[in-house]
Design an enzyme around this catalytic site. Sequence first.
Site, PDB file in Angstrom:
ATOM      1  CE  LYS A  99     -11.700   2.014   6.231  1.00 27.01           C
ATOM      2  NZ  LYS A  99     -11.232   1.120   5.105  1.00 27.01           N
ATOM      3  CB  SER A 137      -6.175 -13.589  15.924  1.00 22.94           C
ATOM      4  OG  SER A 137      -6.639 -13.144  14.684  1.00 22.94           O
TER       5      SER A 137
END
Length: 305
Positions: free
Chosen positions: A89, A35
């Site tokens: 998702k 990240s």
Amino acid sequence: MRQKIALVGIGKIALDQHVPAIAASPDWQLAATISRKGSVEGIESHTDFTAFLVLRPDITVVSLCMPPVPRFAFAEAALLAGRHVMLEKPPGATLSEVHALAALAASKGLTLYTTWHSRMAQAVAPAKAWLAGKTVTRAHITWREDVRKWHPGQDWVFEPGGMGVFDPGINALSILTEILPKPVHLTGATLTFPENCQTPIAAALTFSGNVSADFDWRQTGPQTWDITVETAEGRLDLRMGGNTLEIGGVPVSGENSIMGEYPALYARMASLVAEGQSEVDLAPMTHVADALTLGRRLTTEAFIL
Ligand code: NAP
């Protein structure tokens, strides 16, 4: 033995759900994070995904938790480097890019899993079982929440590819496409766009089979995540995002907690990797793409997150 897994994109959902689910899993060990700013205390952290792929060939599974638009490049790089991939998702910014990932995973014999966390809500499987073999006469989704409460500072939701109110709405569609005994298709949509946003803040959808949906991201106070399905044999209500079930108005199963959804996703990923299988289901996202194709546009006042 627990398999090593890396989490990529350490933001809200990674910290809220993925990290605790992996920590409690008998199948997985969180071995690294990647990240630009985020990290997890006590876990090896990287900022450069390409360098991570070279440095840690022993970590063969990655779970991608960043927003949908940047996700494709990470997923493609991971598959090209021989890693199994789990996608948050919605699985991509477009349908085509997910088809491309599925083909790449298949060509390399790797697992690709397009997760739909709401399908793992506690009452979804019992609802599907109750509806099996029944004829649905009507169904309606009411999915109304407060975007400022759930997505503070996440400007990407109102940028192209961020999906707007379909970011939560696609969760409802993932449940609908799981439980209905027969598939439906979108027949119309009205999409409400704030004048300063690229994605809708509200949507009213109609489908074949007398099915409809009402999504709104402006609901303050109590939040509503309900699906009602009527059949000749009676009525079913899924509430709390698929976590509680009522049949004929009487509660029959579930509890108001989403904490089982992500552990179930990671258990499923472990099975898929062990079996050398992929699971790629684009049905919920197809309905969203159809709504954005067919929808009538309304404009409303500017919205500041
Ligand atoms: P988020 O906190 O805004 O973003 C997650 C992380 O992704 C960020 O912290 C950032 O980490 C990284 N990221 C953001 N933009 C990026 C870019 N352009 N390139 C590379 N990395 C980038 O989002 P989120 O709420 O966790 O949502 C992420 C995904 O999970 C979405 O698809 C969403 O639909 C899904 N999801 C969210 C929730 C929820 O409650 N928020 C629930 C279920 C599913 P760095 O800055 O450290 O790189």
